[in-house]
Scaffold this active site. Structure first.
Site, PDB file in Angstrom:
ATOM      1  N   ASP A  72       0.867  -1.171   0.000  1.00  5.34           N
ATOM      2  CA  ASP A  72       0.000   0.000   0.000  1.00  5.34           C
ATOM      3  C   ASP A  72       0.904   1.221   0.000  1.00  5.34           C
ATOM      4  O   ASP A  72       1.466   1.591   1.040  1.00  5.34           O
ATOM      5  CB  ASP A  72      -0.900  -0.009   1.241  1.00  5.34           C
ATOM      6  CG  ASP A  72      -1.858   1.172   1.279  1.00  5.34           C
ATOM      7  OD1 ASP A  72      -1.767   2.051   0.389  1.00  5.34           O
ATOM      8  OD2 ASP A  72      -2.685   1.229   2.212  1.00  5.34           O
ATOM      9  N   HIS A 112      -5.255   5.522 -24.985  1.00  7.32           N
ATOM     10  CA  HIS A 112      -4.907   4.122 -25.211  1.00  7.32           C
ATOM     11  C   HIS A 112      -4.126   4.036 -26.517  1.00  7.32           C
ATOM     12  O   HIS A 112      -3.987   5.022 -27.254  1.00  7.32           O
ATOM     13  CB  HIS A 112      -6.154   3.239 -25.250  1.00  7.32           C
ATOM     14  CG  HIS A 112      -6.615   2.804 -23.890  1.00  7.32           C
ATOM     15  ND1 HIS A 112      -5.870   1.977 -23.078  1.00  7.32           N
ATOM     16  CD2 HIS A 112      -7.741   3.096 -23.192  1.00  7.32           C
ATOM     17  CE1 HIS A 112      -6.508   1.769 -21.945  1.00  7.32           C
ATOM     18  NE2 HIS A 112      -7.648   2.444 -21.985  1.00  7.32           N
ATOM     19  N   ASP A 157       1.377   0.210 -28.050  1.00 14.50           N
ATOM     20  CA  ASP A 157       1.736  -0.268 -26.712  1.00 14.50           C
ATOM     21  C   ASP A 157       3.045  -1.046 -26.688  1.00 14.50           C
ATOM     22  O   ASP A 157       3.925  -0.793 -25.855  1.00 14.50           O
ATOM     23  CB  ASP A 157       0.630  -1.174 -26.169  1.00 14.50           C
ATOM     24  CG  ASP A 157      -0.562  -0.392 -25.642  1.00 14.50           C
ATOM     25  OD1 ASP A 157      -0.451   0.834 -25.500  1.00 14.50           O
ATOM     26  OD2 ASP A 157      -1.603  -1.018 -25.372  1.00 14.50           O
TER      27      ASP A 157
END
Length: 370
Positions: A65, A131, A160
């Protein structure tokens, strides 16, 4: 090939990967295949990395975390022992977490800080969502791909993975070489839009010479040329042809019986291309894909079957090279490229690991830090 052989050209390299999607994890997979030791940090409740056994292969995931003071301190301690990191958050996120380059490089000046984003760390769109398709759209790459009627995204391979992951890996490795000379790490700003634009270098050069049209299916390599495209066969499957060089084209004509058709003498005349395409469509529709392969595949006519992903692993050439391997019951691409002295490998699935255990594992000096 032993898919689980230990070692590799990057053995001893330690990399911290902050969990993400797309190009960051794929870059981490490539580095792990080449022998780097990676630890993947994911948030509590994050996606299960073990459900993605291919792209997440070869490295353990540690749950942290990053908003917790103790976990953030542990992450900094792990980065103190690392050679590189990979993160794919929007610009400013790592800084807000207290893990930005200024803090991390002050503690570990030799670290290579790899940043994977779509738009880069600066510029008007840097903090905007996007994207692969949007990054490709602004670089000219998307406009060049597809039939004349509309552009078609080539999966997310060009943006990508081609413009993103591969440039990030190249940047990290280049920066590590620089560390060996200078002793100083640095930030690698890998933006998909930059990489996709770089991939278009050849076509930018052709355009500057007046040899490339902005119209799709009007050029040599975009399906416009009749001898560099795919054709449907009698069984509905497809064949790919690409006899670009004159000698290969001549052989293609001879093997297919087209050497007696004078229309095919005018292959470099774009006016003839629609006619030649129609003739080739008629020709390939006369036989099945496999019948054409028996006649043409393996010759210098430059012809291959268009295989589905499920068919590819069974192709005789790929099977002989073990281009696909089965690990843990899952068929997957083998590591690439290949090295003669320090072969890459898919490591066995790692066991559970805590942040404290990851820090302890990296307590000694690695070969990349000497």
């Amino acid at each position: 090939m032993n898919p689980c052989h230990q070692g590799g050209p990057l053995a001893g390299l330690r990399i911290v990967e902050f969990a993400g999607i797309g190009p960051g994890p794929f870059a981490a997979m490539l580095l792990a295949d080449m022998g780097a030791e990676l630890v993947r940090l994911d948030r509590p409740g994050g996606s299960d990395p073990y459900s993605k056994t291919i792209v997440s292969r070869g490295r353990p995931t540690v749950t942290v975390d990053l908003k917790d003071d103790d976990d953030r301190a542990g992450t900094l301690a792990l980065l103190d022992r690392a050679d590189a990191l990979i993160e794919g958050f929007r610009p400013g996120v790592m800084e807000r977490l207290g893990l930005g380059p200024e803090i991390v490089l002050a503690r570990n000046p030799r670290l290579v800080y790899g940043r994977m984003t779509g738009w880069g760390q600066e510029g008007p769109l840097a903090r905007s969502a996007g994207h692969d398709i949007t990054y490709m759209a602004v670089t000219g790459a998307l406009a060049a791909i597809g039939p004349a009627e509309h552009p078609v995204p080539p999966l997310n391979l060009v943006g990508d993975y081609g413009g993103g992951s591969l440039y990030l890996v190249a940047g990290i490795l280049a920066a590590l070489l620089s560390v060996g000379r200078t002793g100083r790490g640095q930030v690698v700003d890998a933006a998909i839009c930059d990489g996709a634009a770089s991939l278009m270098a050849m076509f930018s050069e052709l355009a500057s010479q007046g040899r490339w049209s902005d119209r799709r299916e009007a050029n040599l390599l975009d399906g416009g040329a009749p001898w560099y495209r795919t054709y449907a066969c009698r069984d509905g499957r497809h064949i790919a042809i690409g006899p670009l060089e004159p000698q290969f084209y001549a052989l293609f004509r001879r093997l297919t019986g087209l050497d007696s058709d004078p229309d095919f003498d005018r292959r470099d005349d774009p006016v003839m291309w629609p006619t030649l395409r129609r003739k080739l469509e008629t020709l390939f529709a006369e036989r099945t894909r496999d019948e054409w392969c028996r006649l043409l595949e393996g010759t210098d006519a430059c012809v291959a079957p268009v295989l589905s992903l499920s068919e590819a692993a069974g192709h005789p050439h790929l099977a002989a090279r073990e281009t696909f391997v089965t690990v843990g019951g899952t068929v997957q691409p083998a590591p690439a490229p290949r090295f003669s002295g320090t072969p890459s490998a898919i490591r066995p699935p790692p066991g559970p690991l805590t942040l404290i255990e990851a820090i302890a594992r990296w307590s000694g000096e690695g070969s990349f830090r000497s």
